[in-house]
Write a protein that holds these residues in place. Structure first.
Motif: not given
Length: 317
Positions: A7-10, A37-45, A152-157
């Motif tokens: 399983v890949t979780v994005v 990083p987790a510290a830069e997500t909306v979750s951290a705010v 660490d990476g970006r998935v666009d599709d």
């Protein structure tokens, strides 16, 4: 889907990490890909209070929230998890709407002395308050401990992902991965004040001067706030910041002289309803888990348990 699927979780915020942890603990081989990083997500705010804010549908939200409530109660015994059970008051002005409180044990009516001027009532309850910087780090550590590969990476599709199962839990970015009409941003700005010893939270959503909340953590208090639907602006507004500080100090006198530590902005992923479902996309199983509005922390574990059922092919609980 048999146990042990790849399983890949994005997504690497609280929803993505909790989904990854739940899937790995259920026996799946999990890779969690996050573009920040987790510290830069909306979750951290997030202020981290257990409260289902700005999210639908209420019946499913209530069930997910109660599952998460049990989980947080157990984590309050784990110092490294950053979870505390704190009493506070949900202020009411006008008609009371207490759907969220069903199942919250020990709740009571607020006494007049516990309410700010102009309030018509309120609910006092003891619920989880999560220090997000600590909790996100703990979630990452737990994920690694159970074998989740954090990438660490970006998935666009989703079609670019090699695994047969993809869980999309990327918050505001989720819909673009599927070419879907997705959540709208709701801009939340908060002020951080030094904590002078406050241990009780307050939420006054209908304050006449604008939303007010004060959520005390070790060392600081997350104070809010704003809820501006459709705004993508991530820069703190100085005028809004000053107004938040003034409102909070008027409602919480203990913060009158507290040092102002800064301001932060996050974008809540608001949708008509949480999109938690299973489908087939580009030849692979896709489970979506996004649109949690201002309740990502509150619902993360309840939704993660349903993700496990959907990935495993079982009927959702």
């Amino acid at each position: 889907m048999a146990d042990g699927a790849e399983v890949t979780v994005v997504g690497g915020g609280v929803v993505g990490l909790t989904s990854s942890l739940a899937l790995a603990e259920a026996g799946h081989r999990v890779r969690c890909v996050r573009d920040v990083p987790a510290a830069e997500t909306v979750s951290a705010v997030a202020g981290g209070l257990w409260f289902p804010y700005h999210v639908e549908p209420r019946d499913r939200v209530a069930a997910w929230g109660l599952t998460a409530l049990e989980w947080f109660h157990s984590l309050a015994e784990v110092p490294a998890a950053g979870v505390a059970l704190r009493e506070g008051v949900m202020v009411e002005r006008g008609t009371a709407d207490r759907w969220w409180a069903a199942g919250v044990e020990g709740r009571r009516e607020a006494a007049p002395s516990e309410l700010p001027d102009g309030a018509t009532g309120g609910v006092v309850c003891r619920v989880p308050l999560v220090t997000m910087a600590v909790h996100l780090a703990w979630l990452e550590d737990r994920c690694r401990a159970v074998g989740v590969e954090l990438v660490d990476g970006r998935v666009d599709d989703v079609g670019d992902v090699e695994s047969a199962v993809v869980v999309v839990a990327a918050g505001i970015r989720s819909a673009e991965l599927l070419g879907d009409e997705g959540p709208q941003p709701s801009r939340g700005q908060v002020a951080l004040l030094a904590n002078p010893g406050l241990d009780r939270w307050v939420v006054d959503d209908d304050h006449p001067d604008g939303m007010v909340y004060a959520l005390p953590h070790p060392g600081w208090v997350v104070c809010g706030g704003t809820d501006v639907l459709g705004s993508w602006d991530l820069e703190p507004d100085p005028g809004v910041h000053e107004a938040i500080v003034a409102r909070v100090r008027s409602v919480v006198p203990e913060l009158a002289d507290a040092e102002v530590l800064g301001a932060r902005v996050g974008l809540r992923p608001v949708a008509p309803s949480v999109r938690l479902q299973r489908s087939e996309v580009a030849g692979r199983t896709v489970v979506t888990n996004y649109g949690h509005g201002g309740a990502g922390v509150t619902l993360a574990w309840g939704c993660a348990q349903e993700v496990v059922g959907l990935v495993g092919g079982a009927a959702a609980p």
